[in-house]
Design a protein around this motif. Structure first.
Motif, PDB file in Angstrom:
ATOM      1  N   ASP A 195       0.874  -1.166   0.000  1.00 33.42           N
ATOM      2  CA  ASP A 195       0.000   0.000   0.000  1.00 33.42           C
ATOM      3  C   ASP A 195       0.911   1.215   0.000  1.00 33.42           C
ATOM      4  O   ASP A 195       1.738   1.391   0.904  1.00 33.42           O
ATOM      5  N   ILE A 196       0.752   2.079  -1.009  1.00 31.37           N
ATOM      6  CA  ILE A 196       1.709   3.152  -1.277  1.00 31.37           C
ATOM      7  C   ILE A 196       1.152   4.490  -0.815  1.00 31.37           C
ATOM      8  O   ILE A 196       0.019   4.861  -1.139  1.00 31.37           O
ATOM      9  N   PHE A 197       1.986   5.214  -0.069  1.00 32.09           N
ATOM     10  CA  PHE A 197       1.633   6.536   0.454  1.00 32.09           C
ATOM     11  C   PHE A 197       2.635   7.547  -0.090  1.00 32.09           C
ATOM     12  O   PHE A 197       3.844   7.296  -0.094  1.00 32.09           O
ATOM     13  N   VAL A 198       2.120   8.701  -0.533  1.00 33.10           N
ATOM     14  CA  VAL A 198       2.974   9.693  -1.184  1.00 33.10           C
ATOM     15  C   VAL A 198       2.657  11.087  -0.642  1.00 33.10           C
ATOM     16  O   VAL A 198       1.625  11.305  -0.002  1.00 33.10           O
ATOM     17  N   GLU A 199       3.545  12.017  -0.953  1.00 35.95           N
ATOM     18  CA  GLU A 199       3.295  13.409  -0.581  1.00 35.95           C
ATOM     19  C   GLU A 199       2.353  14.060  -1.594  1.00 35.95           C
ATOM     20  O   GLU A 199       1.234  14.427  -1.263  1.00 35.95           O
ATOM     21  N   TYR A 200       2.795  14.200  -2.827  1.00 38.81           N
ATOM     22  CA  TYR A 200       2.022  14.883  -3.864  1.00 38.81           C
ATOM     23  C   TYR A 200       2.099  14.036  -5.127  1.00 38.81           C
ATOM     24  O   TYR A 200       3.131  13.979  -5.779  1.00 38.81           O
ATOM     25  N   PRO A 201       1.019  13.324  -5.472  1.00 36.39           N
ATOM     26  CA  PRO A 201       1.084  12.339  -6.562  1.00 36.39           C
ATOM     27  C   PRO A 201       1.625  12.894  -7.871  1.00 36.39           C
ATOM     28  O   PRO A 201       2.373  12.214  -8.574  1.00 36.39           O
ATOM     29  N   GLU A 202       1.251  14.141  -8.190  1.00 32.15           N
ATOM     30  CA  GLU A 202       1.681  14.725  -9.456  1.00 32.15           C
ATOM     31  C   GLU A 202       3.200  14.815  -9.551  1.00 32.15           C
ATOM     32  O   GLU A 202       3.770  14.761 -10.640  1.00 32.15           O
ATOM     33  N   GLN A 203       3.871  14.960  -8.415  1.00 34.09           N
ATOM     34  CA  GLN A 203       5.332  14.993  -8.401  1.00 34.09           C
ATOM     35  C   GLN A 203       5.915  13.594  -8.267  1.00 34.09           C
ATOM     36  O   GLN A 203       6.878  13.236  -8.947  1.00 34.09           O
ATOM     37  N   THR A 204       5.317  12.783  -7.384  1.00 32.72           N
ATOM     38  CA  THR A 204       5.866  11.455  -7.125  1.00 32.72           C
ATOM     39  C   THR A 204       5.778  10.554  -8.354  1.00 32.72           C
ATOM     40  O   THR A 204       6.662   9.724  -8.584  1.00 32.72           O
ATOM     41  N   ARG A 205       4.738  10.706  -9.171  1.00 30.04           N
ATOM     42  CA  ARG A 205       4.632   9.872 -10.365  1.00 30.04           C
ATOM     43  C   ARG A 205       5.731  10.198 -11.380  1.00 30.04           C
ATOM     44  O   ARG A 205       6.054   9.382 -12.241  1.00 30.04           O
ATOM     45  N   ILE A 206       6.318  11.374 -11.273  1.00 31.62           N
ATOM     46  CA  ILE A 206       7.433  11.762 -12.142  1.00 31.62           C
ATOM     47  C   ILE A 206       8.755  11.280 -11.571  1.00 31.62           C
ATOM     48  O   ILE A 206       9.632  10.796 -12.293  1.00 31.62           O
ATOM     49  N   GLU A 207       8.910  11.388 -10.238  1.00 27.51           N
ATOM     50  CA  GLU A 207      10.227  11.223  -9.623  1.00 27.51           C
ATOM     51  C   GLU A 207      10.380  10.004  -8.726  1.00 27.51           C
ATOM     52  O   GLU A 207      11.502   9.572  -8.451  1.00 27.51           O
ATOM     53  N   GLY A 208       9.284   9.476  -8.224  1.00 28.68           N
ATOM     54  CA  GLY A 208       9.356   8.451  -7.188  1.00 28.68           C
ATOM     55  C   GLY A 208       9.422   7.040  -7.725  1.00 28.68           C
ATOM     56  O   GLY A 208       9.552   6.795  -8.929  1.00 28.68           O
ATOM     57  N   GLU A 209       9.311   6.087  -6.802  1.00 22.66           N
ATOM     58  CA  GLU A 209       9.280   4.678  -7.188  1.00 22.66           C
ATOM     59  C   GLU A 209       8.104   4.385  -8.106  1.00 22.66           C
ATOM     60  O   GLU A 209       8.190   3.522  -8.983  1.00 22.66           O
ATOM     61  N   ILE A 210       7.008   5.109  -7.928  1.00 26.50           N
ATOM     62  CA  ILE A 210       5.803   4.806  -8.697  1.00 26.50           C
ATOM     63  C   ILE A 210       5.895   5.258 -10.148  1.00 26.50           C
ATOM     64  O   ILE A 210       4.957   5.028 -10.921  1.00 26.50           O
ATOM     65  N   GLN A 243       7.502   3.693 -12.038  1.00 23.81           N
ATOM     66  CA  GLN A 243       7.540   2.373 -12.670  1.00 23.81           C
ATOM     67  C   GLN A 243       6.141   1.826 -12.965  1.00 23.81           C
ATOM     68  O   GLN A 243       5.999   0.840 -13.700  1.00 23.81           O
ATOM     69  N   LEU A 244       5.108   2.442 -12.362  1.00 26.04           N
ATOM     70  CA  LEU A 244       3.750   1.912 -12.436  1.00 26.04           C
ATOM     71  C   LEU A 244       2.903   2.653 -13.457  1.00 26.04           C
ATOM     72  O   LEU A 244       3.270   3.731 -13.936  1.00 26.04           O
ATOM     73  N   ALA A 245       1.744   2.111 -13.746  1.00 26.97           N
ATOM     74  CA  ALA A 245       0.786   2.784 -14.621  1.00 26.97           C
ATOM     75  C   ALA A 245       0.333   4.087 -13.961  1.00 26.97           C
ATOM     76  O   ALA A 245       0.247   4.178 -12.736  1.00 26.97           O
ATOM     77  N   PRO A 246       0.037   5.116 -14.757  1.00 27.46           N
ATOM     78  CA  PRO A 246      -0.339   6.418 -14.201  1.00 27.46           C
ATOM     79  C   PRO A 246      -1.566   6.391 -13.301  1.00 27.46           C
ATOM     80  O   PRO A 246      -1.741   7.287 -12.470  1.00 27.46           O
ATOM     81  N   ASP A 247      -2.409   5.364 -13.455  1.00 29.78           N
ATOM     82  CA  ASP A 247      -3.620   5.289 -12.640  1.00 29.78           C
ATOM     83  C   ASP A 247      -3.484   4.315 -11.474  1.00 29.78           C
ATOM     84  O   ASP A 247      -4.473   4.005 -10.791  1.00 29.78           O
ATOM     85  N   HIS A 248      -2.261   3.827 -11.201  1.00 30.92           N
ATOM     86  CA  HIS A 248      -2.089   2.911 -10.066  1.00 30.92           C
ATOM     87  C   HIS A 248      -2.459   3.644  -8.780  1.00 30.92           C
ATOM     88  O   HIS A 248      -2.013   4.759  -8.537  1.00 30.92           O
ATOM     89  N   PRO A 249      -3.288   3.037  -7.919  1.00 27.93           N
ATOM     90  CA  PRO A 249      -3.771   3.758  -6.733  1.00 27.93           C
ATOM     91  C   PRO A 249      -2.672   4.041  -5.715  1.00 27.93           C
ATOM     92  O   PRO A 249      -1.843   3.173  -5.413  1.00 27.93           O
ATOM     93  N   VAL A 250      -2.671   5.258  -5.212  1.00 28.91           N
ATOM     94  CA  VAL A 250      -1.802   5.662  -4.113  1.00 28.91           C
ATOM     95  C   VAL A 250      -2.641   6.502  -3.150  1.00 28.91           C
ATOM     96  O   VAL A 250      -3.696   7.022  -3.512  1.00 28.91           O
ATOM     97  N   THR A 251      -2.163   6.621  -1.924  1.00 27.10           N
ATOM     98  CA  THR A 251      -2.845   7.434  -0.912  1.00 27.10           C
ATOM     99  C   THR A 251      -1.969   8.620  -0.556  1.00 27.10           C
ATOM    100  O   THR A 251      -0.771   8.468  -0.315  1.00 27.10           O
ATOM    101  N   GLU A 252      -2.569   9.815  -0.541  1.00 29.44           N
ATOM    102  CA  GLU A 252      -1.820  11.000  -0.139  1.00 29.44           C
ATOM    103  C   GLU A 252      -1.686  11.002   1.387  1.00 29.44           C
ATOM    104  O   GLU A 252      -2.674  10.845   2.110  1.00 29.44           O
ATOM    105  N   PHE A 253      -0.463  11.203   1.852  1.00 26.20           N
ATOM    106  CA  PHE A 253      -0.175  11.060   3.276  1.00 26.20           C
ATOM    107  C   PHE A 253      -0.957  12.053   4.128  1.00 26.20           C
ATOM    108  O   PHE A 253      -1.380  11.728   5.239  1.00 26.20           O
ATOM    109  N   TRP A 254      -1.192  13.256   3.615  1.00 23.66           N
ATOM    110  CA  TRP A 254      -1.928  14.242   4.397  1.00 23.66           C
ATOM    111  C   TRP A 254      -3.340  13.751   4.713  1.00 23.66           C
ATOM    112  O   TRP A 254      -3.897  14.087   5.782  1.00 23.66           O
ATOM    113  N   GLU A 255      -3.901  12.935   3.834  1.00 21.59           N
ATOM    114  CA  GLU A 255      -5.247  12.409   4.076  1.00 21.59           C
ATOM    115  C   GLU A 255      -5.253  11.434   5.247  1.00 21.59           C
ATOM    116  O   GLU A 255      -6.248  11.351   5.982  1.00 21.59           O
ATOM    117  N   VAL A 256      -4.173  10.696   5.429  1.00 20.98           N
ATOM    118  CA  VAL A 256      -4.076   9.805   6.582  1.00 20.98           C
ATOM    119  C   VAL A 256      -4.014  10.626   7.872  1.00 20.98           C
ATOM    120  O   VAL A 256      -4.666  10.302   8.872  1.00 20.98           O
TER     121      VAL A 256
END
Length: 348
Positions: free
Chosen positions: A251-266, A268-281
């Motif tokens: 289960d993947i948690f990120v800061e800001y998906p728009e940035q993490t999908r460019i720079e992070g581990e994700i 590697q994944l499809a652009p629509d792979h589900p992630v959770t924004e950490f601030w929401e937790v």
């Protein structure tokens, strides 16, 4: 030549003053304070301007600007990432930051952020681990023992409560350096000969490597049920640390998906792979860890709000102290419309 008025001065925190401030406050208490400020700002996430960092990439590294504002204060950080710098005796990462008053546009703080970034990165990691890691976590594997490793270890000790850190780096000298620096920390420090050895018994696995390439620091068979992965080394396009199969199990948690999908581990994944924004937790609008066997992954690339929080902490911490220098950075003519006259008079 006239003396500038006080409003023309901007508080500047140098590297030397930052180190003195840290030693005055204490490293662990300062990271706890930054952690608290980051948590408070993440809880008011919708108020902030948000954009992926503005990056200028080259074959040898990247130079970036990271801006944000909460409507009252504007902040940005300048930061580079050049993995080969250490071969020339230079830091991989250097940074500085600035805060400004939105109402006037006037800067209110200018600060070094090479050291401060290490503190805020460690504070963010520890905040995420406190929320997402298994309760009662006592052992962390620290894979990659460069400039961030000691800060990460001490933040996890102070904020999460770890008691043992297991170190591994492909360069044994880096591990020896980290172990030596942590001798007086109160942590049980174990130097390991491999990444597989380092993760044995660890509830938290932190990866923090610098090579600008698709790398596999952790393979799928290394990751058992129930662990929390703190992936902080993958922070630009074309740079990763984890095998893709791990991402599909976690289960993947990120800061800001728009940035993490460019720079992070994700990336590697499809652009629509589900992630959770950490601030929401943090605000309770999304769930974090819900199962003892759940694998949680904090895919952290560093976001501007964290730098904003760290700078705001420093601005408050230096009030009434001498841990800053007033810089004459702002033109302050007697008549705001007569900038030319100010320059002309300075020559006489």
């Amino acid at each position: 030549m006239t003396t500038p008025s006080p409003r023309a001065f901007v508080p500047f925190v140098s590297v030397d003053q930052m180190m003195k401030l840290i030693n005055n406050v204490g490293l662990a208490p300062m990271m706890q304070g930054i952690c608290d400020r980051i948590e408070a700002d993440f809880r008011r996430w919708p108020l902030f301007d948000k954009t992926p960092r503005v990056a200028s990439h080259s074959e040898v590294g990247v130079i970036e600007l990271m801006p944000t504002s909460d409507g009252e204060v504007y902040g940005f950080k300048y930061v580079n990432g050049h993995p080969d710098n250490t071969a020339d005796g230079l830091q991989t990462v250097t940074a500085f930051g600035l805060l400004s008053d939105v109402a006037t546009g006037y800067p209110v703080l200018f600060s070094e952020m090479t050291i401060l970034t290490a503190l805020r990165t460690a504070a963010t990691s520890a905040l995420a681990a406190r929320v997402l890691a298994p309760k009662g976590s006592k052992v962390m594997a620290m894979i990659g023992n460069g400039a961030q490793s000691e800060f990460q270890s001490i933040a996890m000790q102070a904020i999460v409560g770890i008691e043992e850190v297991r170190l591994y780096d492909i360069d044994p000298a880096a591990t020896a350096k980290c172990a030596s620096n942590l001798e007086a920390s109160g942590l049980r420090v174990v130097s390991c000969a491999s990444a597989e050895d380092a993760i044995m018994g660890a509830q938290i696995i932190t990866t923090c490597t610098a090579d600008k390439q698709y790398a596999t620091i952790l393979t799928d068979n290394m990751i058992g049920a129930g662990v929390h992965i703190n992936a902080i080394g993958g922070d630009c396009p074309g740079k990763t640390e984890l095998a893709g199969d791990i991402l599909h199990r976690a289960d993947i948690f990120v800061e800001y998906p728009e940035q993490t999908r460019i720079e992070g581990e994700i990336q590697q994944l499809a652009p629509d792979h589900p992630v959770t924004e950490f601030w929401e937790v943090l605000t309770g609008t999304a769930k974090g860890r819900t199962d003892a066997r759940q694998i949680t992954l904090f895919d952290s690339v560093g976001f501007a709000i964290e730098d904003f929080s760290a700078l705001c902490y420093v601005r408050e911490a230096i009030e009434g102290t001498d841990f800053f220098t007033p810089l004459d950075m702002l033109a302050d003519p007697d008549d705001p419309r007569d900038l030319f006259g100010m320059v002309k008079r300075a020559a006489s």
